[in-house]
Scaffold this active site. Structure first.
Site, PDB file in Angstrom:
ATOM      1  N   SER A  13     -14.918  -2.425  30.968  1.00 60.26           N
ATOM      2  CA  SER A  13     -16.335  -2.767  31.138  1.00 60.26           C
ATOM      3  C   SER A  13     -16.570  -4.248  31.378  1.00 60.26           C
ATOM      4  CB  SER A  13     -17.135  -2.308  29.916  1.00 60.26           C
ATOM      5  OG  SER A  13     -16.690  -2.983  28.754  1.00 60.26           O
ATOM      6  N   SER A  36     -15.816   0.536  24.682  1.00 62.62           N
ATOM      7  CA  SER A  36     -16.142   0.853  23.281  1.00 62.62           C
ATOM      8  C   SER A  36     -17.629   0.838  22.971  1.00 62.62           C
ATOM      9  CB  SER A  36     -15.421  -0.109  22.347  1.00 62.62           C
ATOM     10  OG  SER A  36     -15.795  -1.434  22.628  1.00 62.62           O
ATOM     11  N   VAL A  64     -10.526   3.762  21.429  1.00 57.65           N
ATOM     12  CA  VAL A  64      -9.152   4.203  21.704  1.00 57.65           C
ATOM     13  C   VAL A  64      -8.296   4.266  20.442  1.00 57.65           C
ATOM     14  CG1 VAL A  64      -9.093   3.476  24.131  1.00 57.65           C
ATOM     15  CG2 VAL A  64      -8.407   1.851  22.330  1.00 57.65           C
ATOM     16  N   TYR A 155      -2.968 -10.306  15.750  1.00 55.60           N
ATOM     17  CA  TYR A 155      -3.001 -10.159  17.213  1.00 55.60           C
ATOM     18  C   TYR A 155      -1.587 -10.275  17.808  1.00 55.60           C
ATOM     19  CZ  TYR A 155      -4.612 -11.165  22.026  1.00 55.60           C
ATOM     20  OH  TYR A 155      -4.839 -11.150  23.380  1.00 55.60           O
ATOM     21  N   ALA A 157       1.252  -9.753  16.334  1.00 55.84           N
ATOM     22  CA  ALA A 157       2.053  -8.575  15.951  1.00 55.84           C
ATOM     23  C   ALA A 157       1.688  -7.382  16.838  1.00 55.84           C
ATOM     24  CB  ALA A 157       1.812  -8.245  14.482  1.00 55.84           C
ATOM     25  N   LYS A 159       0.523  -7.465  19.874  1.00 55.36           N
ATOM     26  CA  LYS A 159       0.955  -7.687  21.261  1.00 55.36           C
ATOM     27  C   LYS A 159       2.472  -7.644  21.382  1.00 55.36           C
ATOM     28  CE  LYS A 159      -3.165  -8.080  23.046  1.00 55.36           C
ATOM     29  NZ  LYS A 159      -3.653  -7.089  24.017  1.00 55.36           N
ATOM     30  N   ILE A 188      -6.747 -16.911  29.723  1.00 50.87           N
ATOM     31  CA  ILE A 188      -7.527 -16.388  30.845  1.00 50.87           C
ATOM     32  C   ILE A 188      -8.996 -16.541  30.464  1.00 50.87           C
ATOM     33  CG2 ILE A 188      -8.005 -14.348  32.268  1.00 50.87           C
ATOM     34  CD1 ILE A 188      -5.061 -15.249  32.469  1.00 50.87           C
TER      35      ILE A 188
HETATM   36  P1  NAI Z   1     -12.876  -8.805  26.462  1.00 50.90           P
HETATM   37  O1  NAI Z   1     -13.215  -9.025  25.024  1.00 50.90           O
HETATM   38  O2  NAI Z   1     -13.667  -9.494  27.514  1.00 50.90           O
HETATM   39  O3  NAI Z   1     -12.891  -7.232  26.776  1.00 50.90           O
HETATM   40  C1  NAI Z   1     -12.320  -6.314  25.896  1.00 50.90           C
HETATM   41  C2  NAI Z   1     -12.578  -4.916  26.384  1.00 50.90           C
HETATM   42  O4  NAI Z   1     -11.953  -4.021  25.452  1.00 50.90           O
HETATM   43  C3  NAI Z   1     -14.042  -4.538  26.465  1.00 50.90           C
HETATM   44  O5  NAI Z   1     -14.241  -3.778  27.640  1.00 50.90           O
HETATM   45  C4  NAI Z   1     -14.250  -3.620  25.252  1.00 50.90           C
HETATM   46  O6  NAI Z   1     -15.209  -2.600  25.475  1.00 50.90           O
HETATM   47  C5  NAI Z   1     -12.872  -3.004  25.106  1.00 50.90           C
HETATM   48  N1  NAI Z   1     -12.596  -2.546  23.741  1.00 50.90           N
HETATM   49  C6  NAI Z   1     -12.562  -3.290  22.611  1.00 50.90           C
HETATM   50  N2  NAI Z   1     -12.296  -2.502  21.556  1.00 50.90           N
HETATM   51  C7  NAI Z   1     -12.142  -1.229  22.039  1.00 50.90           C
HETATM   52  C8  NAI Z   1     -11.880   0.026  21.448  1.00 50.90           C
HETATM   53  N3  NAI Z   1     -11.692   0.164  20.142  1.00 50.90           N
HETATM   54  N4  NAI Z   1     -11.830   1.124  22.256  1.00 50.90           N
HETATM   55  C9  NAI Z   1     -12.033   1.016  23.582  1.00 50.90           C
HETATM   56  N5  NAI Z   1     -12.279  -0.150  24.211  1.00 50.90           N
HETATM   57  C10 NAI Z   1     -12.344  -1.260  23.434  1.00 50.90           C
HETATM   58  O7  NAI Z   1     -11.320  -9.148  26.579  1.00 50.90           O
HETATM   59  P2  NAI Z   1     -10.451  -9.781  27.768  1.00 50.90           P
HETATM   60  O8  NAI Z   1     -10.353 -11.233  27.573  1.00 50.90           O
HETATM   61  O9  NAI Z   1     -10.872  -9.242  29.075  1.00 50.90           O
HETATM   62  O10 NAI Z   1      -9.017  -9.183  27.378  1.00 50.90           O
HETATM   63  C11 NAI Z   1      -8.531  -7.958  27.852  1.00 50.90           C
HETATM   64  C12 NAI Z   1      -7.134  -7.735  27.320  1.00 50.90           C
HETATM   65  O11 NAI Z   1      -6.300  -8.842  27.699  1.00 50.90           O
HETATM   66  C13 NAI Z   1      -7.069  -7.674  25.798  1.00 50.90           C
HETATM   67  O12 NAI Z   1      -6.107  -6.704  25.417  1.00 50.90           O
HETATM   68  C14 NAI Z   1      -6.603  -9.057  25.414  1.00 50.90           C
HETATM   69  O13 NAI Z   1      -5.923  -9.053  24.176  1.00 50.90           O
HETATM   70  C15 NAI Z   1      -5.676  -9.382  26.567  1.00 50.90           C
HETATM   71  N6  NAI Z   1      -5.451 -10.812  26.743  1.00 50.90           N
HETATM   72  C16 NAI Z   1      -6.506 -11.662  27.034  1.00 50.90           C
HETATM   73  C17 NAI Z   1      -6.271 -12.999  27.186  1.00 50.90           C
HETATM   74  C18 NAI Z   1      -7.362 -13.966  27.501  1.00 50.90           C
HETATM   75  O14 NAI Z   1      -7.079 -15.173  27.523  1.00 50.90           O
HETATM   76  N7  NAI Z   1      -8.586 -13.528  27.745  1.00 50.90           N
HETATM   77  C19 NAI Z   1      -4.924 -13.572  27.030  1.00 50.90           C
HETATM   78  C20 NAI Z   1      -3.905 -12.590  26.746  1.00 50.90           C
HETATM   79  C21 NAI Z   1      -4.185 -11.268  26.622  1.00 50.90           C
END
Ligand code: NAI
Length: 243
Positions: A13, A36, A64, A155, A157, A159, A188
């Protein structure tokens, strides 16, 4: 091209998930967005995908980390689209804090969403992947899972766990022609990171000297969908941070 193939993107989303969904749609895939809470954000991404790329797109509200909810969602997606060819486990949360102060709840919740959530989705998709003898699983890990990060024991752990999950699933499904890879993004710019105070300090630690974009991660995901001879890999998208 991915015409006629369905991609499920958890956390589609916004942020990285939305960029991955758009990228796969641009290559012709139909898209199932799993999210979510924010119905409006999910609907907006979905409507834009349909308009911009003329593919089918639907949204599924689902936590999820809940095994049964994930099962119902995968069944609904299969009923709506027929089959699933690509699963991108991108849903993730942070609940940062030093380990000395971290509550059991904050540790468990991050593991439940980031790691158990990916397991749940894979678990419910796996029979279909085996039956069709093909598919792609991409787990969005993090450089925190490779290097560790002070203040992110939960986090990191989760990942790191995703990397072990990725390699085991890659071995289990390789004989069936299904690949499973991880992407480890560095910093990012998304909603998750936009409020981070020390952005200049962070940039100074990145060899390429800048913070990445969701599009950078989406390109890596598109590559892993194309790459039939790559499995069990962890692809860093981090400007060189963790090398
Ligand atoms: P964000 O916070 O912008 O988006 C997270 C998404 O996960 C949202 O769409 C939300 O609805 C969904 N979500 C959260 N809990 C949920 C649940 N229980 N069930 C279903 N959906 C759920 O996060 P972002 O920055 O886009 O990150 C996406 C992925 O990339 C994450 O796994 C994050 O850990 C990983 N990541 C992000 C980095 C960054 O710098 N932004 C760096 C490294 C990894």
């Amino acid at each position: 091209m991915l015409n006629g193939k369905t991609a499920v993107v958890t956390g589609g989303s916004r942020g990285i998930g939305a960029a991955v969904a758009r990228k796969l749609a641009s290559k012709g895939a139909d898209i199932a967005i799993v999210y979510s809470s924010d119905d409006n954000a999910a609907m907006t991404v979905c409507e834009e995908i349909k308009k911009d790329f003329s593919v089918n797109c639907r949204t599924y509200r689902c936590d999820v980390s809940d095994f049964e909810e994930a099962k119902k969602t995968v069944t609904a997606i299969k009923n709506n689209f027929g089959s699933i060819y690509i699963l991108v486990n991108n849903a993730g949360i942070t609940r940062d804090g030093l380990c000395a102060m971290m509550s059991e709840e904050d540790f468990s919740r991050v593991i439940d969403v980031n790691l158990v959530g990916a397991f749940n989705m894979i678990r419910h998709c796996i029979a279909g992947f085996i039956r069709q003898r093909g598919g792609r699983i991409i787990n969005i890990s993090s450089v925190s899972g490779i290097m560790g990060n002070a203040g992110q024991a939960n986090y990191s752990a989760s990942k790191a766990g995703l990397i072990g999950l990725t390699k085991s699933i890659a071995r289990e499904l390789a004989p069936r022609g299904v690949t499973c890879n991880a992407i480890a993004p560095g910093f990012i710019l998304t909603d998750m990171t936009k409020d981070m105070a020390q952005q200049d300090e962070i940039k100074a630690r990145i060899p390429l000297g800048s913070i990445g974009s969701a599009e950078d991660v989406a390109c890596a995901a598109a590559f892993l969908v194309e790459a039939s001879y790559v499995t069990g890999e962890v692809l860093r998208v981090d400007g060189g941070l963790a090398m």
